[in-house]
Design a protein around this motif. Structure first.
Motif, PDB file in Angstrom:
ATOM      1  N   MET A 115      37.325  63.626  70.067  1.00  0.00           N
ATOM      2  CA  MET A 115      37.770  63.161  68.759  1.00  0.00           C
ATOM      3  C   MET A 115      36.611  63.077  67.776  1.00  0.00           C
ATOM      4  O   MET A 115      36.774  63.344  66.583  1.00  0.00           O
ATOM      5  CB  MET A 115      38.450  61.796  68.896  1.00  0.00           C
ATOM      6  CG  MET A 115      39.641  61.792  69.847  1.00  0.00           C
ATOM      7  SD  MET A 115      40.814  63.139  69.525  1.00  0.00           S
ATOM      8  CE  MET A 115      41.411  62.675  67.896  1.00  0.00           C
ATOM      9  N   LYS A 116      35.438  62.731  68.267  1.00  0.00           N
ATOM     10  CA  LYS A 116      34.263  62.654  67.391  1.00  0.00           C
ATOM     11  C   LYS A 116      33.913  64.032  66.853  1.00  0.00           C
ATOM     12  O   LYS A 116      33.651  64.208  65.658  1.00  0.00           O
ATOM     13  CB  LYS A 116      33.088  62.047  68.161  1.00  0.00           C
ATOM     14  CG  LYS A 116      31.904  61.634  67.300  1.00  0.00           C
ATOM     15  CD  LYS A 116      30.868  62.728  67.179  1.00  0.00           C
ATOM     16  CE  LYS A 116      29.727  62.321  66.293  1.00  0.00           C
ATOM     17  NZ  LYS A 116      28.714  63.380  66.150  1.00  0.00           N
ATOM     18  N   ASN A 117      33.924  65.054  67.714  1.00  0.00           N
ATOM     19  CA  ASN A 117      33.640  66.412  67.256  1.00  0.00           C
ATOM     20  C   ASN A 117      34.715  66.918  66.308  1.00  0.00           C
ATOM     21  O   ASN A 117      34.429  67.592  65.314  1.00  0.00           O
ATOM     22  CB  ASN A 117      33.506  67.350  68.452  1.00  0.00           C
ATOM     23  CG  ASN A 117      32.090  67.406  68.984  1.00  0.00           C
ATOM     24  OD1 ASN A 117      31.214  66.684  68.515  1.00  0.00           O
ATOM     25  ND2 ASN A 117      31.850  68.253  69.966  1.00  0.00           N
ATOM     26  N   ALA A 118      35.962  66.606  66.608  1.00  0.00           N
ATOM     27  CA  ALA A 118      37.060  67.061  65.752  1.00  0.00           C
ATOM     28  C   ALA A 118      36.958  66.430  64.366  1.00  0.00           C
ATOM     29  O   ALA A 118      37.109  67.106  63.346  1.00  0.00           O
ATOM     30  CB  ALA A 118      38.410  66.710  66.391  1.00  0.00           C
ATOM     31  N   SER A 119      36.691  65.129  64.308  1.00  0.00           N
ATOM     32  CA  SER A 119      36.632  64.455  63.010  1.00  0.00           C
ATOM     33  C   SER A 119      35.456  64.937  62.180  1.00  0.00           C
ATOM     34  O   SER A 119      35.589  65.162  60.973  1.00  0.00           O
ATOM     35  CB  SER A 119      36.546  62.933  63.191  1.00  0.00           C
ATOM     36  OG  SER A 119      35.327  62.551  63.793  1.00  0.00           O
ATOM     37  N   SER A 120      34.289  65.140  62.808  1.00  0.00           N
ATOM     38  CA  SER A 120      33.126  65.600  62.045  1.00  0.00           C
ATOM     39  C   SER A 120      33.357  67.003  61.507  1.00  0.00           C
ATOM     40  O   SER A 120      32.970  67.325  60.384  1.00  0.00           O
ATOM     41  CB  SER A 120      31.853  65.542  62.897  1.00  0.00           C
ATOM     42  OG  SER A 120      31.951  66.382  64.030  1.00  0.00           O
ATOM     43  N   SER A 121      34.025  67.847  62.283  1.00  0.00           N
ATOM     44  CA  SER A 121      34.330  69.207  61.829  1.00  0.00           C
ATOM     45  C   SER A 121      35.294  69.188  60.646  1.00  0.00           C
ATOM     46  O   SER A 121      35.091  69.898  59.649  1.00  0.00           O
ATOM     47  CB  SER A 121      34.936  70.011  62.984  1.00  0.00           C
ATOM     48  OG  SER A 121      35.305  71.303  62.567  1.00  0.00           O
ATOM     49  N   ILE A 122      36.334  68.359  60.732  1.00  0.00           N
ATOM     50  CA  ILE A 122      37.306  68.244  59.638  1.00  0.00           C
ATOM     51  C   ILE A 122      36.642  67.699  58.378  1.00  0.00           C
ATOM     52  O   ILE A 122      36.879  68.180  57.266  1.00  0.00           O
ATOM     53  CB  ILE A 122      38.483  67.337  60.066  1.00  0.00           C
ATOM     54  CG1 ILE A 122      39.318  68.042  61.137  1.00  0.00           C
ATOM     55  CG2 ILE A 122      39.354  66.972  58.868  1.00  0.00           C
ATOM     56  CD1 ILE A 122      40.359  67.159  61.789  1.00  0.00           C
ATOM     57  N   ASN A 123      35.775  66.703  58.545  1.00  0.00           N
ATOM     58  CA  ASN A 123      35.121  66.094  57.388  1.00  0.00           C
ATOM     59  C   ASN A 123      34.154  67.060  56.702  1.00  0.00           C
ATOM     60  O   ASN A 123      34.086  67.120  55.470  1.00  0.00           O
ATOM     61  CB  ASN A 123      34.381  64.823  57.815  1.00  0.00           C
ATOM     62  CG  ASN A 123      35.329  63.736  58.261  1.00  0.00           C
ATOM     63  OD1 ASN A 123      36.497  63.717  57.882  1.00  0.00           O
ATOM     64  ND2 ASN A 123      34.838  62.813  59.077  1.00  0.00           N
ATOM     65  N   VAL A 124      33.398  67.808  57.491  1.00  0.00           N
ATOM     66  CA  VAL A 124      32.477  68.799  56.924  1.00  0.00           C
ATOM     67  C   VAL A 124      33.257  69.870  56.176  1.00  0.00           C
ATOM     68  O   VAL A 124      32.895  70.261  55.059  1.00  0.00           O
ATOM     69  CB  VAL A 124      31.601  69.423  58.029  1.00  0.00           C
ATOM     70  CG1 VAL A 124      30.875  70.655  57.503  1.00  0.00           C
ATOM     71  CG2 VAL A 124      30.593  68.410  58.552  1.00  0.00           C
ATOM     72  N   ASN A 125      34.340  70.334  56.765  1.00  0.00           N
ATOM     73  CA  ASN A 125      35.145  71.373  56.130  1.00  0.00           C
ATOM     74  C   ASN A 125      35.739  70.876  54.814  1.00  0.00           C
ATOM     75  O   ASN A 125      35.801  71.609  53.823  1.00  0.00           O
ATOM     76  CB  ASN A 125      36.257  71.822  57.076  1.00  0.00           C
ATOM     77  CG  ASN A 125      36.875  73.144  56.668  1.00  0.00           C
ATOM     78  OD1 ASN A 125      36.171  74.092  56.332  1.00  0.00           O
ATOM     79  ND2 ASN A 125      38.201  73.213  56.663  1.00  0.00           N
ATOM     80  N   HIS A 126      36.175  69.621  54.791  1.00  0.00           N
ATOM     81  CA  HIS A 126      36.721  69.037  53.562  1.00  0.00           C
ATOM     82  C   HIS A 126      35.671  69.039  52.450  1.00  0.00           C
ATOM     83  O   HIS A 126      35.946  69.480  51.318  1.00  0.00           O
ATOM     84  CB  HIS A 126      37.188  67.608  53.833  1.00  0.00           C
ATOM     85  CG  HIS A 126      37.622  66.869  52.606  1.00  0.00           C
ATOM     86  ND1 HIS A 126      38.925  66.855  52.158  1.00  0.00           N
ATOM     87  CD2 HIS A 126      36.921  66.117  51.710  1.00  0.00           C
ATOM     88  CE1 HIS A 126      39.013  66.135  51.051  1.00  0.00           C
ATOM     89  NE2 HIS A 126      37.812  65.679  50.767  1.00  0.00           N
ATOM     90  N   ALA A 127      34.467  68.563  52.760  1.00  0.00           N
ATOM     91  CA  ALA A 127      33.410  68.493  51.749  1.00  0.00           C
ATOM     92  C   ALA A 127      33.029  69.883  51.251  1.00  0.00           C
ATOM     93  O   ALA A 127      32.781  70.078  50.052  1.00  0.00           O
ATOM     94  CB  ALA A 127      32.187  67.778  52.328  1.00  0.00           C
TER      95      ALA A 127
END
Length: 403
Positions: free
Chosen positions: A326-338
């Motif tokens: 979940m940590k890897n998934a959330s960081s990937s989603i957040n980076v992509n959003h920015a």
């Protein structure tokens, strides 16, 4: 406390709704950004009143034991509370590392005296904690840390340095991994609590490329730490420290059913504003439109999966190795959003200063740079992949360090 359903849960919902109507200031509706700042929040006015009310009620940590000031709610009641808070735009003013990382760990490993001393101030949001883990020479291989704590009879004498200690310049206390036995690696580490006002503690903020200084170098020079500040057994800190990291990853991934920090609705509005729409009212850029839908789907899937993982964690008495996924998934989603925000804004998304740019545009580039640290914080993306391969998939050990 047992999980209630039916009439009992309806009664609690009515209680929560009434309490929120009486205590949540309308001026703070949907203003959780106030508490998201990396610098200390000015505690005054409505914010002060709201924080005091939540702290006294214990609902900032709703499922923590009531004997330490927590809410004492069961998982169903905590879910209802989240729903009722969301319905009125209320948000939790009690947070930080004390709530996300240290508190849950102390509830598992601390003595009764340590819990009585440290948990209530965390519940009330009165003290700020920082984390003393990584060192200049001990990052991915955390167990190679060299900050020493020497037994001096009634206290430990700590010497060494830590790096990337988030918010150390504002913190009141530090939970710190130290070496108490130089002859052993993992079995020579102890978990100490250090008062940041102790002589010899010196935090130095690190200026990041984003323009902020959320991280510090922290130096310990002949720092005296009382023996009662040892959590867990002497030389048993590696076990305590690993458990805390699971809580950290759970928090960084939005544990408790919260979504990743990507806001699909906001991203859609930004795209429409800067890219424009076609004659059918659709986003004019077909490729961006496709990726926007994929981002929305990933964020929604993440939210649902995280809610399931959070429920499983409660049933298993705490987070598991799944927090690495979940940590890897959330960081990937957040980076992509920015990245997509900056892409949609174009030239304006690269703004750093100037009256011709809006506050949102000036924030976009900084967020774009800042969010990338999320792939490292709490254990890098690569470290999490090692944990996933070894502890979840059961792949052979390749002697790559994990923590």
């Amino acid at each position: 406390m047992a999980d209630f359903g039916g009439a009992d849960l309806d009664a609690f919902r009515a209680q929560a709704k009434t309490w929120l109507a009486e205590n949540f200031p309308p001026s703070l509706k949907n203003r959780s950004d106030i508490a998201a700042a990396e610098a200390p929040v000015p505690v005054e006015g409505d914010y002060k009143l709201w924080k005091e009310a939540m702290g006294a009620k214990g609902w900032g940590v709703p499922t923590w034991p009531s004997e330490y000031g927590g809410g004492g709610l069961n998982s169903s009641e905590a879910r209802v509370l989240r729903e009722e808070m969301a319905a009125v735009g209320a948000w939790n003013p009690i947070g930080g590392m004390g709530v996300m990382m240290f508190g849950p760990t102390l509830l598992e490993y601390g003595t009764e005296e340590q819990k009585q001393r440290h948990i209530p101030p965390i519940v009330r949001g009165e003290l700020r904690w920082c984390q003393g883990y990584s060192e200049p020479g001990s990052g991915s291989d955390l167990a190679s840390l060299q900050t020493k704590a020497v037994d001096k009879g009634d206290h430990f004498l700590v010497n060494g340095s830590k790096i990337w200690t988030s918010g150390a310049q504002y913190a009141d206390w530090c939970f710190c991994l130290t070496r108490t036995d130089p002859s052993k690696k993992h079995e020579g580490i102890s978990f100490l609590l250090i008062d940041m006002k102790t002589p010899g503690v010196e935090p130095r903020p690190i200026l990041l490329i984003s323009g902020s200084s959320p991280f510090c170098e922290t130096f310990f020079t002949d720092v005296k730490v009382p023996k009662e500040n040892l959590v867990g057994p002497l030389n048993g800190g590696w076990t305590v420290g690993k458990r805390l990291l699971q809580h950290e990853r759970n928090g960084l991934s939005g544990g408790g059913g919260a979504p990743a920090r990507s806001n699909p609705a906001a991203l859609r509005e930004i795209a429409k504003t800067y890219i424009g729409v076609d004659e059918s009212g659709r986003l004019a850029d077909r490729d961006f439109r496709t990726r926007l839908i994929e981002q929305d789907m990933n964020a929604r899937a993440y939210q649902l999966t995280n809610a399931r993982v959070a429920l499983e964690a409660r049933n298993q008495n705490g987070p598991s190795a799944a927090t690495s996924i979940m940590k890897n998934a959330s960081s990937s989603i957040n980076v992509n959003h920015a990245e997509m925000v900056v892409e949609a804004m174009g030239y304006n998304g690269l703004a750093w200063a100037g009256d011709e740019f809006s506050a949102e545009e000036l924030a976009a580039a900084r967020a774009f740079l800042r969010v990338k640290s999320g792939t490292i914080a709490g254990g890098s993306y690569e470290i999490q992949n090692n944990i996933i391969s070894k502890r979840i998939l059961g792949l052979p050990d390749t002697n790559i360090h994990t923590y």
